[in-house]
Design a protein around this motif. Sequence first.
Motif, mmCIF file in Angstrom:
data_model
loop_
_atom_site.group_PDB
_atom_site.id
_atom_site.type_symbol
_atom_site.label_atom_id
_atom_site.label_comp_id
_atom_site.label_asym_id
_atom_site.label_seq_id
_atom_site.Cartn_x
_atom_site.Cartn_y
_atom_site.Cartn_z
ATOM 1 N N SER A 261 -62.970 -66.284 14.314
ATOM 2 C CA SER A 261 -62.045 -65.599 13.413
ATOM 3 C C SER A 261 -60.916 -64.917 14.186
ATOM 4 C CB SER A 261 -62.796 -64.548 12.594
ATOM 5 O OG SER A 261 -61.888 -63.702 11.904
ATOM 6 N N ALA A 262 -59.697 -65.033 13.648
ATOM 7 C CA ALA A 262 -58.545 -64.332 14.229
ATOM 8 C C ALA A 262 -58.040 -63.251 13.281
ATOM 9 C CB ALA A 262 -57.430 -65.320 14.535
ATOM 10 N N CYS A 263 -58.899 -62.821 12.330
ATOM 11 C CA CYS A 263 -58.505 -61.763 11.393
ATOM 12 C C CYS A 263 -58.155 -60.493 12.164
ATOM 13 C CB CYS A 263 -59.650 -61.490 10.409
ATOM 14 S SG CYS A 263 -59.266 -60.199 9.203
ATOM 15 N N ASN A 285 -64.243 -65.255 8.466
ATOM 16 C CA ASN A 285 -63.114 -64.737 7.696
ATOM 17 C C ASN A 285 -61.804 -65.137 8.364
ATOM 18 O OD1 ASN A 285 -63.770 -62.955 9.862
ATOM 19 N ND2 ASN A 285 -62.599 -61.294 8.920
ATOM 20 N N ASP A 286 -61.026 -65.913 7.636
ATOM 21 C CA ASP A 286 -59.723 -66.334 8.157
ATOM 22 C C ASP A 286 -58.905 -66.964 7.023
ATOM 23 O OD1 ASP A 286 -57.832 -66.449 10.203
ATOM 24 O OD2 ASP A 286 -59.333 -67.139 11.643
ATOM 25 N N VAL A 287 -57.692 -67.327 7.326
ATOM 26 C CA VAL A 287 -56.731 -67.802 6.317
ATOM 27 C C VAL A 287 -57.006 -69.270 5.987
ATOM 28 C CG1 VAL A 287 -54.282 -68.130 5.811
ATOM 29 C CG2 VAL A 287 -55.033 -66.146 7.164
ATOM 30 N N GLY A 291 -55.814 -78.756 2.422
ATOM 31 C CA GLY A 291 -56.730 -79.860 2.644
ATOM 32 C C GLY A 291 -58.173 -79.431 2.770
ATOM 33 N N GLY A 292 -58.406 -78.127 2.795
ATOM 34 C CA GLY A 292 -59.777 -77.623 2.887
ATOM 35 C C GLY A 292 -60.065 -76.940 4.206
ATOM 36 N N GLY A 293 -60.890 -75.908 4.158
ATOM 37 C CA GLY A 293 -61.230 -75.177 5.372
ATOM 38 C C GLY A 293 -60.203 -74.125 5.737
ATOM 39 N N LEU A 294 -60.286 -73.659 6.960
ATOM 40 C CA LEU A 294 -59.433 -72.577 7.438
ATOM 41 C C LEU A 294 -58.587 -73.055 8.611
ATOM 42 C CD1 LEU A 294 -62.196 -69.804 7.599
ATOM 43 C CD2 LEU A 294 -60.833 -70.482 5.616
ATOM 44 N N TYR A 295 -57.521 -72.311 8.887
ATOM 45 C CA TYR A 295 -56.741 -72.600 10.086
ATOM 46 C C TYR A 295 -57.613 -72.422 11.333
ATOM 47 C CZ TYR A 295 -52.320 -72.460 7.464
ATOM 48 O OH TYR A 295 -51.292 -72.725 6.589
ATOM 49 N N THR A 296 -57.358 -73.235 12.342
ATOM 50 C CA THR A 296 -58.064 -73.120 13.616
ATOM 51 C C THR A 296 -57.048 -73.174 14.750
ATOM 52 O OG1 THR A 296 -58.339 -75.500 14.021
ATOM 53 C CG2 THR A 296 -59.979 -74.424 12.601
ATOM 54 N N SER A 297 -57.538 -73.059 15.969
ATOM 55 C CA SER A 297 -56.650 -73.129 17.133
ATOM 56 C C SER A 297 -56.054 -74.525 17.286
ATOM 57 C CB SER A 297 -57.414 -72.751 18.405
ATOM 58 O OG SER A 297 -58.530 -73.595 18.584
ATOM 59 N N GLU A 298 -56.662 -75.534 16.629
ATOM 60 C CA GLU A 298 -56.141 -76.897 16.697
ATOM 61 C C GLU A 298 -55.142 -77.219 15.577
ATOM 62 O OE1 GLU A 298 -59.557 -76.410 17.059
ATOM 63 O OE2 GLU A 298 -59.436 -76.633 19.238
ATOM 64 N N LEU A 352 -58.825 -50.858 -0.932
ATOM 65 C CA LEU A 352 -58.297 -52.090 -1.510
ATOM 66 C C LEU A 352 -58.335 -53.234 -0.499
ATOM 67 C CD1 LEU A 352 -55.189 -50.696 -3.444
ATOM 68 C CD2 LEU A 352 -57.299 -51.601 -4.439
ATOM 69 N N ILE A 353 -58.863 -54.370 -0.944
ATOM 70 C CA ILE A 353 -58.971 -55.526 -0.045
ATOM 71 C C ILE A 353 -58.380 -56.804 -0.646
ATOM 72 C CG2 ILE A 353 -61.001 -54.684 1.186
ATOM 73 C CD1 ILE A 353 -62.743 -56.357 -0.651
ATOM 74 N N GLU A 354 -57.938 -56.746 -1.914
ATOM 75 C CA GLU A 354 -57.546 -57.991 -2.583
ATOM 76 C C GLU A 354 -56.203 -58.546 -2.138
ATOM 77 O OE1 GLU A 354 -56.742 -54.898 -5.932
ATOM 78 O OE2 GLU A 354 -58.020 -55.082 -4.190
ATOM 79 N N TYR A 355 -55.470 -57.794 -1.298
ATOM 80 C CA TYR A 355 -54.188 -58.308 -0.819
ATOM 81 C C TYR A 355 -54.333 -59.112 0.471
ATOM 82 C CZ TYR A 355 -52.488 -54.810 -4.138
ATOM 83 O OH TYR A 355 -52.262 -54.069 -5.266
ATOM 84 N N SER A 356 -55.533 -59.231 0.945
ATOM 85 C CA SER A 356 -55.764 -59.993 2.178
ATOM 86 C C SER A 356 -55.588 -61.488 1.934
ATOM 87 C CB SER A 356 -57.177 -59.725 2.707
ATOM 88 O OG SER A 356 -57.479 -60.582 3.786
ATOM 89 N N ARG A 357 -55.057 -62.206 2.890
ATOM 90 C CA ARG A 357 -54.911 -63.658 2.804
ATOM 91 C C ARG A 357 -56.187 -64.380 3.230
ATOM 92 N NH1 ARG A 357 -51.412 -65.680 6.513
ATOM 93 N NH2 ARG A 357 -50.911 -67.495 5.246
ATOM 94 N N ALA A 358 -57.075 -63.678 3.872
ATOM 95 C CA ALA A 358 -58.253 -64.328 4.456
ATOM 96 C C ALA A 358 -59.310 -64.655 3.406
ATOM 97 C CB ALA A 358 -58.867 -63.423 5.524
ATOM 98 N N VAL A 359 -59.920 -65.812 3.578
ATOM 99 C CA VAL A 359 -61.164 -66.124 2.872
ATOM 100 C C VAL A 359 -62.268 -65.390 3.614
ATOM 101 C CG1 VAL A 359 -62.804 -67.966 2.300
ATOM 102 C CG2 VAL A 359 -60.347 -68.394 2.156
#
Length: 503
Positions: A261-263, A285-287, A291-298, A352-359
């Motif tokens: 995670s890079a949150c 937890n990350d953005v 296409g599915g899933g989260l951003y990664t270093s790749e 408040l946490i609902e403004y976060s972009r992270a899943v």
Amino acid sequence: MADTAENIIPVRLSSTISSDSVNDIKGRRSQELIVGLCGAMGSGIKSLKEQMILCLKQNGYHVEHIRISDLIAEFSKVNTTSLNNYQRYNTLQDLGDKLRETHGHFICAELAVLSVQERREAIYGNDTSELTKNTKKTAYIIDQIKHPSEVELFHQVYKNNFYQVGLLRTVSERIQNLKDEGIESENITKIIERDRKSKNKNGQQVEETLQLADYFVKNLDTDVMRRSVLRFIDLIHGVNHITPSKDESGMYSAYSASLGSACLSRQVGASIMDFNGNIIATGRNDVPAFGGGLYTSESSKDKRCFNKNGCHNDRHKSLLKNEIKNILEKYKLKDADHLADEIMKETKAKYLIEYSRAVHAEMDAIVSLARNTNIGTTGNTLYCTTYPCHVCARHIVAAGIKRVVYIEPYEKSLALQLHDDTICQPDHSPSSDKVLFENFEGVAPKRYAKFFGYNRKRKDAQGKPINYSIEESYHVDTQYLDSYGDYESKVIQNLKSKFEINI
């Protein structure tokens, strides 16, 4: 052109080889243990201390017990022996707060470190060259730790030799324990809450301190506690062929996922385990990415928050604060900016946490199963490094998860308050038709690889298992007694004993 090794060190063979550098250095492995105990008020730390001392002595350790409350009273020159239980607890809490306020958050740990050194000197002598280099099996039990800063100092001083053991007990059991000590209900509530998380920044912060443990023990009964303590001691020394429990493997998998995670707020990981102990999904937890899933270093276009103007949740909370300020100014209230600050700090607005972009990690684990139509979530166990928020909690219930295991508390969560019809905890009327949220017990993820990894031969030439005793075993998470500069000198000295060297 640089000189070759032959040009720098002319070498002539010696007739004898007198030393082995690796074994010389291994001989400087420490045999000391510094075991810090941490538990919430009423959890039964005395019983844990007694079992720890008994089990260590049975395994060849000399044991010294250091009680931080005694150090506080002695340093403050206050006699608490004549006070009743509530007065004593309250007085010690006051004294601890005052000490931290006057001398810094590390003061209680500093007093304990001084006590360790004094006791070592009393036992083994005061040769200053060896003062901190004892190689005999000695354990110092620090009873008990109340603040994260104390854990930090012990780790800085004793490195791998320091282990924190966290004692877990339900709130209802802790309350009953304190009632048995003759403390009135009103006072029990006061000291428990102050112990958990004092409003005074210099006060006790046991809830936060507890989750820093290397090993967690549940106070169910004396026999269960003793077995858990013995397992802990065996694991430190790598004996008896112990393998991980399902919960330990599940939590380690969740912890491993969290490292991806890079949150910008915190790293959280989750894993889902089926009834047979198979990890069927992990999450962090990350953005989310297209296409599915989260951003990664790749990811070719990594749009996580560190690449996109920082934390969006914090930014929108700041916008909310400005909206509140504008309303206050509209009604011509003085110090509108200060009042807006106070509203954000003293109300649920700060949660408040609902403004976060992270899943969130739990959602990521559940959604990853949704992308695989062959596996379901119903009846499984979810492991999470942090207690689920109320948003994740409703998804956990809807997914059919049966049990949730966590380490770190999460103060913002309203999971139990909003969903007490479908969620329970061990101390809130456990029910077979509710999802059980419970504390993790066993080896913390940070020690998992060392405790369960092979560190020496497990079978002989005939394939028979080799059984080691604690008395003949070093710690699997080794802490050496000297600096690397000392070991450089030792290697060079050994080299000189093998060859005649002109440097």
